[in-house]
Design a protein around this motif. Structure first.
Motif, PDB file in Angstrom:
ATOM      1  N   ARG A   1       6.600  -1.666   3.316  1.00  0.00           N
ATOM      2  CA  ARG A   1       6.328  -2.522   2.159  1.00  0.00           C
ATOM      3  C   ARG A   1       7.603  -2.731   1.356  1.00  0.00           C
ATOM      4  O   ARG A   1       7.926  -3.831   0.947  1.00  0.00           O
ATOM      5  CB  ARG A   1       5.239  -1.928   1.269  1.00  0.00           C
ATOM      6  N   ARG A   2       8.346  -1.661   1.145  1.00  0.00           N
ATOM      7  CA  ARG A   2       9.584  -1.761   0.354  1.00  0.00           C
ATOM      8  C   ARG A   2      10.616  -2.645   1.047  1.00  0.00           C
ATOM      9  O   ARG A   2      11.333  -3.395   0.386  1.00  0.00           O
ATOM     10  CB  ARG A   2      10.132  -0.364   0.088  1.00  0.00           C
ATOM     11  N   SER A   3      10.693  -2.570   2.385  1.00  0.00           N
ATOM     12  CA  SER A   3      11.673  -3.399   3.101  1.00  0.00           C
ATOM     13  C   SER A   3      11.295  -4.879   3.030  1.00  0.00           C
ATOM     14  O   SER A   3      12.162  -5.741   3.164  1.00  0.00           O
ATOM     15  CB  SER A   3      11.793  -2.957   4.556  1.00  0.00           C
ATOM     16  N   ASN A   4      10.020  -5.175   2.812  1.00  0.00           N
ATOM     17  CA  ASN A   4       9.559  -6.561   2.683  1.00  0.00           C
ATOM     18  C   ASN A   4       9.620  -7.059   1.245  1.00  0.00           C
ATOM     19  O   ASN A   4       9.171  -8.157   0.955  1.00  0.00           O
ATOM     20  CB  ASN A   4       8.127  -6.701   3.206  1.00  0.00           C
ATOM     21  N   ASP A   5      10.152  -6.251   0.355  1.00  0.00           N
ATOM     22  CA  ASP A   5      10.232  -6.598  -1.065  1.00  0.00           C
ATOM     23  C   ASP A   5      11.660  -6.362  -1.571  1.00  0.00           C
ATOM     24  O   ASP A   5      11.896  -5.514  -2.425  1.00  0.00           O
ATOM     25  CB  ASP A   5       9.222  -5.742  -1.855  1.00  0.00           C
ATOM     26  N   PRO A   6      12.639  -7.116  -1.037  1.00  0.00           N
ATOM     27  CA  PRO A   6      14.039  -6.857  -1.392  1.00  0.00           C
ATOM     28  C   PRO A   6      14.359  -7.077  -2.868  1.00  0.00           C
ATOM     29  O   PRO A   6      15.306  -6.497  -3.386  1.00  0.00           O
ATOM     30  CB  PRO A   6      14.820  -7.829  -0.507  1.00  0.00           C
TER      31      PRO A   6
ATOM     32  N   ASP B   1       3.859   4.298  -4.927  1.00  0.00           N
ATOM     33  CA  ASP B   1       2.792   3.773  -4.067  1.00  0.00           C
ATOM     34  C   ASP B   1       1.502   3.476  -4.824  1.00  0.00           C
ATOM     35  O   ASP B   1       0.856   2.468  -4.572  1.00  0.00           O
ATOM     36  CB  ASP B   1       2.526   4.721  -2.899  1.00  0.00           C
ATOM     37  N   LYS B   2       1.086   4.350  -5.726  1.00  0.00           N
ATOM     38  CA  LYS B   2      -0.155   4.113  -6.489  1.00  0.00           C
ATOM     39  C   LYS B   2      -0.014   2.892  -7.387  1.00  0.00           C
ATOM     40  O   LYS B   2      -0.920   2.068  -7.480  1.00  0.00           O
ATOM     41  CB  LYS B   2      -0.530   5.347  -7.326  1.00  0.00           C
ATOM     42  N   GLU B   3       1.131   2.772  -8.059  1.00  0.00           N
ATOM     43  CA  GLU B   3       1.372   1.616  -8.922  1.00  0.00           C
ATOM     44  C   GLU B   3       1.454   0.334  -8.087  1.00  0.00           C
ATOM     45  O   GLU B   3       0.964  -0.710  -8.502  1.00  0.00           O
ATOM     46  CB  GLU B   3       2.657   1.793  -9.718  1.00  0.00           C
ATOM     47  N   ALA B   4       2.062   0.443  -6.911  1.00  0.00           N
ATOM     48  CA  ALA B   4       2.177  -0.716  -6.021  1.00  0.00           C
ATOM     49  C   ALA B   4       0.804  -1.180  -5.570  1.00  0.00           C
ATOM     50  O   ALA B   4       0.511  -2.378  -5.560  1.00  0.00           O
ATOM     51  CB  ALA B   4       3.040  -0.369  -4.810  1.00  0.00           C
TER      52      ALA B   4
ATOM     53  N   MET C   1      -2.999  -8.746  -7.831  1.00  0.00           N
ATOM     54  CA  MET C   1      -2.581 -10.054  -7.329  1.00  0.00           C
ATOM     55  C   MET C   1      -3.680 -10.675  -6.454  1.00  0.00           C
ATOM     56  O   MET C   1      -3.885 -11.886  -6.487  1.00  0.00           O
ATOM     57  CB  MET C   1      -1.278  -9.943  -6.535  1.00  0.00           C
ATOM     58  N   VAL C   2      -4.391  -9.843  -5.687  1.00  0.00           N
ATOM     59  CA  VAL C   2      -5.533 -10.341  -4.903  1.00  0.00           C
ATOM     60  C   VAL C   2      -6.584 -10.898  -5.855  1.00  0.00           C
ATOM     61  O   VAL C   2      -7.092 -12.009  -5.660  1.00  0.00           O
ATOM     62  CB  VAL C   2      -6.132  -9.228  -4.003  1.00  0.00           C
TER      63      VAL C   2
ATOM     64  N   GLY D   1      12.407  -6.191  -5.307  1.00  0.00           N
ATOM     65  CA  GLY D   1      11.801  -5.129  -6.103  1.00  0.00           C
ATOM     66  C   GLY D   1      10.718  -5.596  -7.060  1.00  0.00           C
ATOM     67  O   GLY D   1      10.552  -5.026  -8.129  1.00  0.00           O
ATOM     68  N   VAL D   2       9.966  -6.623  -6.671  1.00  0.00           N
ATOM     69  CA  VAL D   2       8.883  -7.142  -7.516  1.00  0.00           C
ATOM     70  C   VAL D   2       7.753  -6.128  -7.620  1.00  0.00           C
ATOM     71  O   VAL D   2       7.199  -5.910  -8.688  1.00  0.00           O
ATOM     72  CB  VAL D   2       8.362  -8.489  -6.974  1.00  0.00           C
TER      73      VAL D   2
END
Length: 91
Positions: A4-9, A17-20, A27-28, A11-12
């Protein structure tokens, strides 16, 4: 959740992990509200004196498993919808 972090360069999404998870699920929810307001712009709050509710299911993949989140929204009229409680989550 390194993937997930690598797909969010940019840092949005929060690093924790819990906050994410909370952020992404919000967002859903926001996306569902947008779809409802776009698809049902003239939906009223009531029909024949009965409150209108909309039940929407969304499949969410967390990188390991797929879950179904079922949201219930109450129609407020004027293309506005209000989430009713927490979504029901099933595998």
């Amino acid at each position: 959740m390194a993937k997930r972090r690598s797909n969010d360069p940019d840092g949005v999404v929060p690093a924790d992990d819990k906050e994410a998870e909370a952020y992404l699920l919000s967002m859903v929810q926001e996306g569902i509200e947008l779809i409802l307001s776009t698809e049902y712009p003239t939906a009223g709050a009531q029909v024949s004196g009965v409150d209108c509710f909309y039940v929407i299911s969304a499949k969410v993949y967390n990188g390991l498993e797929t879950f179904t989140y079922t949201y219930t929204f109450k129609g407020l009229g004027n293309a506005k919808f209000e989430l009713q409680g927490e979504p029901e989550v099933t595998k």
